[in-house]
Design an enzyme around this catalytic site. Structure first.
Site, PDB file in Angstrom:
ATOM      1  N   HIS A   1       3.930  13.972   0.673  1.00  0.00           N
ATOM      2  CA  HIS A   1       3.345  15.262   0.295  1.00  0.00           C
ATOM      3  C   HIS A   1       4.418  16.329   0.266  1.00  0.00           C
ATOM      4  O   HIS A   1       5.477  16.184   0.896  1.00  0.00           O
ATOM      5  CB  HIS A   1       2.267  15.675   1.306  1.00  0.00           C
ATOM      6  CG  HIS A   1       0.995  14.913   1.162  1.00  0.00           C
ATOM      7  ND1 HIS A   1       0.192  15.024   0.062  1.00  0.00           N
ATOM      8  CD2 HIS A   1       0.398  14.004   1.965  1.00  0.00           C
ATOM      9  CE1 HIS A   1      -0.865  14.225   0.202  1.00  0.00           C
ATOM     10  NE2 HIS A   1      -0.749  13.576   1.348  1.00  0.00           N
TER      11      HIS A   1
ATOM     12  N   HIS B   1       0.838  -1.205   0.000  1.00  0.00           N
ATOM     13  CA  HIS B   1       0.000   0.000   0.000  1.00  0.00           C
ATOM     14  C   HIS B   1       0.873   1.256   0.000  1.00  0.00           C
ATOM     15  O   HIS B   1       1.257   1.759   1.044  1.00  0.00           O
ATOM     16  CB  HIS B   1      -0.927  -0.003   1.217  1.00  0.00           C
ATOM     17  CG  HIS B   1      -2.038   1.001   1.128  1.00  0.00           C
ATOM     18  ND1 HIS B   1      -3.307   0.762   1.599  1.00  0.00           N
ATOM     19  CD2 HIS B   1      -2.074   2.245   0.602  1.00  0.00           C
ATOM     20  CE1 HIS B   1      -4.069   1.815   1.378  1.00  0.00           C
ATOM     21  NE2 HIS B   1      -3.337   2.742   0.790  1.00  0.00           N
TER      22      HIS B   1
ATOM     23  N   HIS C   1       1.715   5.167  -2.190  1.00  0.00           N
ATOM     24  CA  HIS C   1       1.286   6.178  -3.177  1.00  0.00           C
ATOM     25  C   HIS C   1       2.553   6.767  -3.779  1.00  0.00           C
ATOM     26  O   HIS C   1       3.358   7.348  -3.065  1.00  0.00           O
ATOM     27  CB  HIS C   1       0.460   7.268  -2.502  1.00  0.00           C
ATOM     28  CG  HIS C   1      -0.818   6.749  -1.895  1.00  0.00           C
ATOM     29  ND1 HIS C   1      -2.007   6.699  -2.594  1.00  0.00           N
ATOM     30  CD2 HIS C   1      -1.085   6.237  -0.670  1.00  0.00           C
ATOM     31  CE1 HIS C   1      -2.959   6.181  -1.811  1.00  0.00           C
ATOM     32  NE2 HIS C   1      -2.417   5.890  -0.633  1.00  0.00           N
ATOM     33  N   LEU C   2       2.711   6.575  -5.087  1.00  0.00           N
ATOM     34  CA  LEU C   2       3.945   7.066  -5.720  1.00  0.00           C
ATOM     35  C   LEU C   2       3.737   8.405  -6.434  1.00  0.00           C
ATOM     36  O   LEU C   2       4.693   9.004  -6.904  1.00  0.00           O
ATOM     37  CB  LEU C   2       4.516   6.015  -6.674  1.00  0.00           C
ATOM     38  CG  LEU C   2       4.958   4.710  -5.989  1.00  0.00           C
ATOM     39  CD1 LEU C   2       5.595   3.761  -7.001  1.00  0.00           C
ATOM     40  CD2 LEU C   2       5.921   4.971  -4.840  1.00  0.00           C
ATOM     41  N   ARG C   3       2.511   8.858  -6.533  1.00  0.00           N
ATOM     42  CA  ARG C   3       2.175  10.230  -6.981  1.00  0.00           C
ATOM     43  C   ARG C   3       2.425  10.518  -8.464  1.00  0.00           C
ATOM     44  O   ARG C   3       2.007  11.551  -8.953  1.00  0.00           O
ATOM     45  CB  ARG C   3       2.917  11.289  -6.158  1.00  0.00           C
ATOM     46  CG  ARG C   3       2.721  11.168  -4.641  1.00  0.00           C
ATOM     47  CD  ARG C   3       1.276  11.266  -4.232  1.00  0.00           C
ATOM     48  NE  ARG C   3       1.132  11.352  -2.785  1.00  0.00           N
ATOM     49  CZ  ARG C   3       0.020  11.043  -2.133  1.00  0.00           C
ATOM     50  NH1 ARG C   3      -1.056  10.635  -2.804  1.00  0.00           N
ATOM     51  NH2 ARG C   3      -0.050  11.156  -0.831  1.00  0.00           N
TER      52      ARG C   3
ATOM     53  N   ASN D   1      -4.498   6.498  -7.233  1.00  0.00           N
ATOM     54  CA  ASN D   1      -5.006   7.879  -7.173  1.00  0.00           C
ATOM     55  C   ASN D   1      -3.963   8.911  -7.592  1.00  0.00           C
ATOM     56  O   ASN D   1      -3.615   9.821  -6.868  1.00  0.00           O
ATOM     57  CB  ASN D   1      -5.570   8.197  -5.775  1.00  0.00           C
ATOM     58  CG  ASN D   1      -4.544   8.041  -4.679  1.00  0.00           C
ATOM     59  OD1 ASN D   1      -3.544   7.349  -4.853  1.00  0.00           O
ATOM     60  ND2 ASN D   1      -4.776   8.690  -3.556  1.00  0.00           N
TER      61      ASN D   1
ATOM     62  N   HIS E   1      -5.705  -0.339   5.569  1.00  0.00           N
ATOM     63  CA  HIS E   1      -5.457   0.477   6.773  1.00  0.00           C
ATOM     64  C   HIS E   1      -6.531   0.406   7.875  1.00  0.00           C
ATOM     65  O   HIS E   1      -7.254   1.354   8.110  1.00  0.00           O
ATOM     66  CB  HIS E   1      -5.190   1.942   6.415  1.00  0.00           C
ATOM     67  CG  HIS E   1      -6.048   2.503   5.312  1.00  0.00           C
ATOM     68  ND1 HIS E   1      -7.408   2.523   5.357  1.00  0.00           N
ATOM     69  CD2 HIS E   1      -5.692   3.084   4.131  1.00  0.00           C
ATOM     70  CE1 HIS E   1      -7.864   3.098   4.246  1.00  0.00           C
ATOM     71  NE2 HIS E   1      -6.852   3.439   3.497  1.00  0.00           N
TER      72      HIS E   1
ATOM     73  N   ASP F   1       1.084   2.557   3.945  1.00  0.00           N
ATOM     74  CA  ASP F   1       0.263   3.604   3.335  1.00  0.00           C
ATOM     75  C   ASP F   1       1.119   4.852   3.062  1.00  0.00           C
ATOM     76  O   ASP F   1       0.737   5.972   3.392  1.00  0.00           O
ATOM     77  CB  ASP F   1      -0.934   3.953   4.250  1.00  0.00           C
ATOM     78  CG  ASP F   1      -1.990   4.777   3.515  1.00  0.00           C
ATOM     79  OD1 ASP F   1      -1.798   5.060   2.313  1.00  0.00           O
ATOM     80  OD2 ASP F   1      -3.001   5.135   4.147  1.00  0.00           O
TER      81      ASP F   1
END
Lengths: 308, 182, 432
Positions: free
Chosen positions: C317, C68, C70-72, C102, C240, C313
């Site tokens: 940012h 899980h 997020h590589l953006r 996402n 999560h 997760d």
């Protein structure tokens, strides 16, 4: 005792001694507003910026008058929260203001914690003039001052706070302040307006207004915000006013010498019936406004000055 | 009080009383009675002296002259230089100063800065016809062009000394002392 | 490339191995595992040079897998790129990561999936497995082309970040995916109940004046997904997990034989909502940090096997996303580089054994995503993580490989670190 704080962010942080010092200082300032020339030169050459991200007439005006009566230069900056989200961040604004070198920044913001963010960024003193549903320390201080004047003390009094506790920063600051000063605080409102675990703050919570008013020395009514109806915390103003409005009937449950407070602006006939709001023998609502200026003068006085 | 300080009494109870009685007479003589006179004591020492003068003058002239209390903290010129804010006292002047002769009362006249602040404050309350200054002790070292109209005792002192006026009302004893090495 | 790793304690839950042995890697595969391999490998083929690494005192495990992240990229390269995220993974000890869809645009089509895979191959650090969106644009109304996405390389489906609010759509997704053996990962949140909240609803939201997200916002959706899985006979993986109620629901469902698996993240067993009193936006995550009782229940769920997987997760940012008022701040923690050390705490506090922890960070995610990973069997891909369990270090976000410096653990002293990350027989990270 010495007052050594840089900022006033909330009543939660203040000690009983600090609250007493602020209240006593404010009492000395009351007299200035009764003079013919309502101005002293104390803060001559100091700059106070009122940074208001949320519409407010009375609090902003009160801070402005407080600053002016102390001869500070007061500047009002109003900004709607929507433009904040879109463009200039609080950080940019803070840096810009800091560069202008004011002495105190008074901030009102719809986001809880915004004054804390500002205080962590700039060297100037920050006064929280209300942040979201978090705290409104100057309101609680003026409320305590009003109660102390009317009742001669705070300790031992039963104070009932009634209405939308969940969304009320006035309620939170007063719960902290009044409890610290020894009052017994109870709150009442429908369960939809009662924040979770509120009793962990040391208050007793009642779903019905009558249970809270019973035997109270002070009844503090909170403003109902109509737009909250959309969140379904109450079905209609009509129904709310029938069951949670302070009126001639339920006020009889309180002590005979009960005093009634409201942070304003009042929705007459919704949370408080007009004849009570306007009855000077019980209502101290206008007195609260008067105390507000003195409390804010006291804070500006205590926070400013001091060479590095 | 630290032990290594030497303390010298320069005026005792009777001395203070005699000075105040003389000042009371001088004020009445200079102003030809009590008409239009008001007393304003500067917090805190000046207030007690003003109260005593009020009593003496009332005894002499059989009448009562108004008495006000003035806290000059907010008018001080050294506020932003000091980190600790002086504790604020209440100012209480419940009468008009317009066209009055104000007798400003303080315990010690030193640099003159307190009196400057007091005069600024008085003028914010109205327009007195005249302001006269009465002090128990004038110790010199003026930093502003100010002088007293009525002085209990001139007490030349060095800048390293402190002059302290103790009064029964606040210290339990009437005396004026000089402390060295402050 | 031939690598001989000697002297480490080798733990492979898939084969029930936990002992001091050597392991020999050749041509990207695990060639041999056993005691005293140095002689055997030397005599075998003297022309090829074998690099021998002494790992005495170290723990050697099948390459860790974070299912899980997020590589953006594409869309938010200022937060993270596939290259920087892969580098963070390698430094954190992960040989494989799965990345949520996402991005901007959302990974709901073959072209985006192929783009991510190409970028990952170019980066050549760790295995990157894309997860495809359940619904087009993750809008929650129309299914994406699961077959096509699977052919392009996705390993699972999820609208993570947004819940699938429509129960009928979730049912269809689970049914359709089941026939393809594609796991559906559910971000469980009833957005009407969470109602723009920014922290756990409880005493601390009350005193901070922030809108609360009640535990039932998560639990109601978990209950729904369990009911759908039971009714349709399909499976679901719960992302999560953060509350005691969620753990209870999943435990009961597993007992009744429903095909549900679950993961939690290190912050849910490390931090509580009490920490939010500082209004530090680095503590803002979704689901939010919960109460002490919830943290205790998560640990119990990990210990008794209710929670199968630890996945961090990873949600990097930029500063501008976090240096704002709390309620406007973005959700997420940049977690890949602290996940292992925080999870090792579970061993120190006797909640998990070493094999149990490695199962949750390698064997189980491989099984759930049907990856040919998570084992040290002979012939398997030579994906290996070597851990120094005693190394004490201080988290410094400025030293992160990740572009996301948003970690509430900055400055914290922690123990245990990956010192070698080997992917396909090649050393991709060497922290010795």
């Amino acid at each position: 005792m010495k007052f050594e704080r840089k900022d006033i962010l909330g009543i939660k942080d203040l000690s009983v001694d600090e609250i007493n010092l602020i209240l006593e200082t404010a009492e000395s300032f009351l007299e200035i507003s009764t003079r013919k020339i309502k101005k002293v030169p104390t803060l001559r050459g100091k700059t106070v910026i009122n940074l208001f991200y949320e519409a407010s007439t009375r609090t902003r005006t009160s801070f402005e008058i407080a600053g002016k009566r102390l001869s500070a230069d007061t500047i009002n900056i109003s900004s709607s929260t929507s433009s904040v989200i879109k463009g200039e961040t609080l950080i940019d604004t803070a840096r810009t203001l800091e560069a202008m070198n004011p002495d105190v920044i008074v901030i009102r913001h719809s986001a809880a914690g915004a004054p804390h963010l500002l205080a962590s960024l700039v060297k100037q003193s920050i006064i929280n003039a209300g942040d979201g549903a978090h705290e409104h320390p100057t309101q609680a201080l003026l409320d305590m001052m009003t109660i102390k004047e009317r009742k001669g003390k705070i300790s031992g009094l039963k104070v009932a706070i009634i209405g939308d506790i969940e969304h009320s920063r006035v309620a939170r600051s007063n719960i902290y302040g009044l409890s610290k000063m020894g009052a017994h605080v109870v709150v009442a409102g429908p369960a939809t307006m009662m924040p979770r675990n509120i009793e962990q703050m040391g208050v007793k919570a009642f779903p019905r207004v009558e249970d809270a008013i019973a035997g109270a020395d002070v009844v503090m009514m909170l403003r109902i915000q109509l737009e909250r109806q959309k969140q379904n915390i109450f079905p209609s103003l009509r129904e709310y006013s029938q069951h949670y409005c302070l009126n001639r009937n339920n006020i009889k449950l309180a002590k005979n010498d009960v005093m009634v407070m409201h942070p304003g602006p009042i929705n007459r006939g919704v949370e408080i019936s007009p004849d009570i709001a306007d009855d000077p023998s019980v209502s101290v609502i206008l007195d609260q406004v008067n105390k507000g200026v003195a409390v804010r003068m006291a804070l500006l006085y205590l926070l400013t000055g001091g060479s590095e | 009080m630290a032990n290594n300080k030497s303390i010298k009494t320069v005026m005792d109870k009777d001395g203070i009383e005699r000075c105040l009685t003389r000042i009371a007479y001088e004020i009445l003589e200079k102003n030809k009675g009590m008409e239009n006179l008001v007393l304003v004591g500067i917090r805190t020492g000046g207030v007690y002296l003003a109260e005593r003068l009020q009593k003496k003058m009332s005894d002499i002239e059989h009448g009562k002259i108004p008495l006000g209390i003035l806290d000059i903290t907010l008018y001080r010129d050294d506020l932003s230089a000091s980190n600790k804010k002086p504790r604020l006292g209440e100012t209480k002047i419940n009468f008009s100063l317009d066209n009055k002769v104000v007798i400003l009362v303080d315990d010690v006249l030193f640099t003159g800065r307190t009196i400057r602040a007091a005069m600024d404050a008085l003028i914010d309350f109205g327009r007195p016809r005249m302001i006269q200054l009465a002090v128990l002790i004038d110790r010199g070292h003026r930093e502003l062009p100010i002088r007293a109209d009525f002085v209990g005792k001139n007490l030349p002192s060095s800048l390293w000394e402190a002059v302290r006026v103790d009064l029964v009302e606040k210290n339990g004893v009437d005396e004026v002392v000089i402390e060295e090495g402050s | 490339m031939r690598l001989l790793l000697t002297g480490a304690r080798i733990i492979d839950p898939a084969q029930n191995i936990d002992s001091r042995m050597d392991i020999f890697l050749e041509d990207g595969k695990i060639a041999k595992i056993g005691e005293n391999l140095s002689k055997a490998t030397k005599s075998k083929d003297s022309e090829k040079i074998t690099k021998i690494v002494d790992l005495t005192g170290m723990i050697l495990v099948p390459g860790l897998i974070d299912m899980h992240t997020h590589l953006r990229e594409p869309g938010f390269e200022y937060k993270e790129t596939i290259a920087s995220g892969a580098a963070a993974a390698a430094a954190g000890g992960f040989t494989s990561i799965a990345c949520m869809p996402n991005t901007e645009p959302i990974n709901d089509s073959r072209s985006i999936t192929e783009f991510i895979r190409r970028k990952a191959t170019e980066t050549s650090l760790v295995n990157v497995y894309p997860i495809g969106a359940v619904s087009r644009n993750s809008a929650g109304s129309q299914l994406t082309e699961f077959w096509d996405l699977q052919e392009a390389g996705i390993v699972a489906l999820s609208d993570d970040g947004k819940p699938v609010m429509n129960a009928a759509l979730m049912r269809r997704a689970m049914e359709y995916a089941f026939s393809l053996q594609l796991p559906v990962i559910s971000h469980c949140e009833d957005i009407n109940l969470s109602a723009n909240g920014s922290m756990n609803e409880g005493y601390y939201s009350t005193i901070l004046g922030l809108n609360g997200i009640p535990g039932i916002a998560e639990e109601a959706m978990i209950a729904r997904d369990i009911l759908i899985a039971e009714f349709t006979g399909t499976s679901v993986h719960i992302a999560h997990v953060s509350t005691a109620g969620s753990v209870r629901l999943i435990r009961d469902a597993k007992k009744r034989g429903i095909k549900v698996t679950a993961e939690t993240a290190p912050h849910y067993f490390t931090l509580t909502d009490e920490a939010l009193q500082s209004y530090d936006t680095n503590l803002k995550v979704n689901p939010p940090l919960r109460s002490e009782q919830d943290v205790a229940a998560i640990k119990e769920g990990l210990a008794d096997g209710t929670i199968d997987v630890i996945a961090c997760d990873h949600a990097p940012h930029g500063r501008t996303d976090k240096e704002v008022e709390f309620e406007y701040a973005a959700n997420g923690i940049s977690g890949l580089e602290t996940s292992l050390a925080l999870s090792l705490n579970l061993i120190n506090s006797k909640i998990l054994t070493w094999p149990e922890l490695i199962a949750k960070m390698s064997t189980n995610p491989a099984r759930i995503l049907h990856l040919p990973k998570g084992t040290l069997e002979t012939g398997a891909d030579a994906d290996i993580t070597v851990i120094d369990p005693l190394l004490k270090w201080t988290v410094d976000v400025q030293a992160f490989r990740s572009r996301g410096k948003n970690s509430p653990f900055n400055g914290r002293q922690i123990q245990g670190k990956a010192i070698l990350t080997i992917v396909g027989g090649e050393i991709k990270y060497d922290g010795r």
